[in-house]
Design an enzyme around this catalytic site. Sequence first.
Site, PDB file in Angstrom:
ATOM      1  N   ASN A 207       1.735  -5.955   4.050  1.00 16.55           N
ATOM      2  CA  ASN A 207       0.806  -5.826   3.139  1.00 16.55           C
ATOM      3  C   ASN A 207       0.476  -4.272   4.345  1.00 16.55           C
ATOM      4  O   ASN A 207       1.975  -3.680   5.451  1.00 16.55           O
ATOM      5  CB  ASN A 207      -0.335  -6.825   4.182  1.00 16.55           C
ATOM      6  CG  ASN A 207       0.327  -7.246   5.504  1.00 16.55           C
ATOM      7  OD1 ASN A 207      -0.397  -6.282   6.104  1.00 16.55           O
ATOM      8  ND2 ASN A 207       0.180  -8.076   5.727  1.00 16.55           N
ATOM      9  N   ARG A 208      -0.923  -3.546   4.491  1.00 17.81           N
ATOM     10  CA  ARG A 208      -1.346  -2.515   5.125  1.00 17.81           C
ATOM     11  C   ARG A 208      -1.227  -2.927   7.363  1.00 17.81           C
ATOM     12  O   ARG A 208      -1.841  -1.650   7.516  1.00 17.81           O
ATOM     13  CB  ARG A 208      -1.772  -1.323   4.452  1.00 17.81           C
ATOM     14  CG  ARG A 208      -1.599  -1.273   3.154  1.00 17.81           C
ATOM     15  CD  ARG A 208      -2.805  -0.763   2.369  1.00 17.81           C
ATOM     16  NE  ARG A 208      -3.120   1.038   2.912  1.00 17.81           N
ATOM     17  CZ  ARG A 208      -4.072   1.555   3.561  1.00 17.81           C
ATOM     18  NH1 ARG A 208      -4.762   1.109   2.513  1.00 17.81           N
ATOM     19  NH2 ARG A 208      -4.368   2.320   4.194  1.00 17.81           N
TER      20      ARG A 208
END
Length: 400
Positions: A207-208
């Site tokens: 994820n970011r």
Amino acid sequence: MARRVVLGVAGGIAAYKACEILRGLREAGHDVTVVPTAASLNFVGATTWEALSGRPVASDVWTRAHDVPHVRLGQEADLVVVAPATADLLARAAQGMADDLLTNTLLTAHGPVLMAPAMHTEMWLHPATQRNVALLRERGIRVLDPAVGRLTGADSGPGRLPEPSAIVAAALDLLRRPAADDLSGLRVLISAGGTREAWDPVRFLGNRSSGIQGVELARTAVSRGAEVTFVAAAMDVAPPAGTAVVHVESAAELHAEMAARSGDNDVVVMAAAVADFRPDEAAGKVKKEGDAGVDLRLEQTVDVLADLVRQRSGATPTIVGFAAETAGDPDRLRELAQAKLARKGCDLLVANDVGDDAVFGQPTNEVLILSAGGGEREVPRASKAEIADAVWDAVLALRS
Ligand code: CTP
């Protein structure tokens, strides 16, 4: 205790309002040295500053050079306040220029720096000024937003110097900070970064999360005296100095490390972006077969935060969760956050709207901090270090 404050005054009409800021700081018991820019002396003269501060005043680095004021003033200051900060001063500070005593002082300042911009609306809204402000905020400088209202001419808009009393209040707040050892004696466990869920030996789902907010939470906790254990999933930045770092990759590893340590800590903060789903990991690399795609079946991971709440005995540790929402507006964010707080059962929930690329990897954020008892605090856009300080303030308020 009297602290040393440098009051920088740049060349704008609002320079006269700095007299009131000087008075407020002195009335609070602090020693103030005024460093006006040469341009500002067109608005308020050195005699006024010397009389009001009771100290000598200089604008250039050549006056009393034997004292090396261009280095000493910044190094010795507990706080530097610049009010008004003009577009020109913001630009020079952002570029790291050192062409007068004030910019030299800003480059050598060891303590916090507060800037209160004042200028015409067009200058404030100009992309160059906005970029300079963003850069200064990224570096941890507290740049207040200007007030909106009547400007020097007949027009009005954003660009007015904030009320001197508000500037003095912000300055006193910052003066409190560096001396604060208010987390001393507390053991704090922080998770940060984003987990990676392998779906074969070479690939993962991630994820970011950049880890910046978690690092700032750890850094500020250390500087406020806490003993910090930092459980780091994948991050774009280095783990913070002065903490015990534990590296993890998957949600399951993060869960195991947090669960094992939670009971030994006074405060637990789940700032990590933990995967909600994970694939079944294949034993070998998944190969392409013709032009067929591949089905990934995802199963739910453990909700670490909810599990830590379930496992604790009594009210210790204090447990803080984060909420990443794509709410779109503040009311919806509050609604989603309240529901999440109730669902997770933690003591505090720090909610942020992660839509519009406004959070991941960014140096600033704005959050809503909700407490299980119904309290709430909105923290307007600020550096992630300031957000972290607001979280620790909320933790302390809850524990007292
Ligand atoms: N969290 C966790 N374990 C998970 C997922 C999230 O401990 N498997 C924690 C996060 O660290 C954060 C909080 O729960 O402190 C909220 O995370 P968020 O992603 O906002 O919410 P979710 O629980 O994933 O719920 P939803 O996806 O429905 O928003």
